[in-house]
Design an enzyme around this catalytic site. Structure first.
Site, short mmCIF file in Angstrom:
data_model
loop_
_atom_site.label_atom_id
_atom_site.label_comp_id
_atom_site.label_asym_id
_atom_site.label_seq_id
_atom_site.Cartn_x
_atom_site.Cartn_y
_atom_site.Cartn_z
N CYS A 1 -11.36 2.73 -0.42
CA CYS A 1 -10.06 3.15 0.08
C CYS A 1 -9.83 2.36 1.36
CB CYS A 1 -10.01 4.64 0.36
SG CYS A 1 -8.46 5.18 1.15
N CYS B 1 -4.08 -1.38 -2.36
CA CYS B 1 -4.16 0.08 -2.51
C CYS B 1 -5.04 0.34 -3.72
CB CYS B 1 -2.76 0.65 -2.73
SG CYS B 1 -2.71 2.41 -3.14
N HIS C 1 -8.21 2.97 3.95
CA HIS C 1 -8.24 3.73 5.20
C HIS C 1 -9.65 3.81 5.78
CE1 HIS C 1 -4.28 5.14 3.97
NE2 HIS C 1 -4.15 5.82 5.09
N GLU D 1 -4.98 9.41 9.13
CA GLU D 1 -3.55 9.39 9.38
C GLU D 1 -3.12 10.42 10.42
OE1 GLU D 1 -1.08 9.12 5.98
OE2 GLU D 1 -1.92 7.15 5.47
N ASP E 1 0.86 -1.18 0.00
CA ASP E 1 0.00 0.00 0.00
C ASP E 1 0.90 1.23 0.00
OD1 ASP E 1 -2.65 1.24 0.14
OD2 ASP E 1 -2.00 1.96 2.09
N SER E 2 0.33 2.35 -0.42
CA SER E 2 1.09 3.59 -0.40
C SER E 2 1.36 4.05 1.04
CB SER E 2 0.33 4.69 -1.15
OG SER E 2 -0.93 4.90 -0.57
#
Length: 286
Positions: free
Chosen positions: A195, A76, A197, A161, A13-14
């Protein structure tokens, strides 16, 4: 002759989000060995061009191959949308014949229509994923009658994040984007969190969604798809190590990765920092 060491499964993942996919994969297939790499030094990928995302993703895939991986999962959405097809079609025959790189978009689009009763689904993702049109295109292959509505949510990843995902300030941005999505169709009964996240925001997403809305996060779907893939390809599964070992790497600060990773994985983790261009690419824990 010394037996060749079995390969770990790579999960990329990024940043941190792919850990929500890794968590479900490990839960579903706990016996396998895994390597996770987060390209945190260059995250986020979402706003970057197709060319840049492709270049970064290919560089990371090559790193996985140097670690011995035969199978890499792009956990991702942006990398899956902007880089996967080119890597599969143009690069793998040259840099990894017999190796496999899979993404998170196809497993999701293969099943999403099974969850909707109205035939109207909403896709919540980064700007890069939405602009790629990957989800409408892929969903149309499997469910041509399904109506797909997309909404880019550029503030959602920063909320996660920066540890604001469960704070009151997150409510504004989540409510705003859900209202904008539902304004496109009041018949949306299924939401896809496109996504990795976004599962950390699921309680607030549910709070501002219509009662009875189905909310899909990708971890369980991708884990089930991977299990089926390995069953269909026993020759690949045979090459994968089964010592129940998981290693974590990041291109940025390992201590920061450990702090955030604990939130995504629900337990303490210990990562090492990597240099994608040097030797085996592994530095000490920082």
């Amino acid at each position: 002759m010394q037996e060749k060491q079995k390969a770990p499964i790579g999960v990329f993942d990024s940043g941190y989000g792919g850990l929500t996919v890794l968590k479900e994969i490990v839960k579903s297939l706990p016996d396998y060995d895994y390597i996770y790499l987060g390209d945190n030094a260059r995250a986020p990928y979402g706003p970057r061009s197709f060319e840049t995302v492709y270049h970064y993703t290919l560089e990371c895939v090559q790193w996985f191959f140097r670690q011995g991986c035969e199978l890499v999962i792009l956990a991702c959405n942006t990398a899956s949308a902007k880089a996967l097809r080119t890597i599969q079609q143009n690069d793998l025959p040259k840099i990894g014949p017999g190796k496999r790189v899979l993404g998170v978009i196809r497993p999701t689009t293969e099943v999403i229509g099974n969850y909707s009763k109205t035939g109207h689904v909403g896709v919540l993702g980064t700007a890069g994923t939405v602009l790629s049109e990957s989800y409408p295109i892929e969903i149309a292959r499997f469910f041509p009658g399904l109506k797909v509505y997309q909404e880019a949510c550029p503030m959602w990843v920063p909320l996660v994040e920066n540890d604001e995902y469960d704070k009151p300030g997150a409510d504004y941005f989540i409510q705003q984007h859900l209202q904008q999505l539902l304004a496109k169709s009041a018949s949306i009964d299924t939401l896809l969190l496109a996504c990795t996240h976004y599962p950390l925001l699921i309680d607030k997403i549910r709070k501002y969604s219509a009662p009875g809305t189905t909310i899909l996060s990708q971890g369980e779907i991708v884990a089930a798809s991977l299990a089926e893939y390995l069953q269909r390809h026993p020759e690949l599964a045979e090459k994968c190590g089964r010592n129940a070992a998981v290693r974590y790497y990041t291109t940025d600060s390992a201590s920061d990765f450990n702090r955030h990773g604990r939130i995504f994985m629900g337990r303490e983790i210990a990562a090492s920092q990597v240099d994608l261009t040097a030797g085996n690419g592994i530095k000490a824990v920082l």
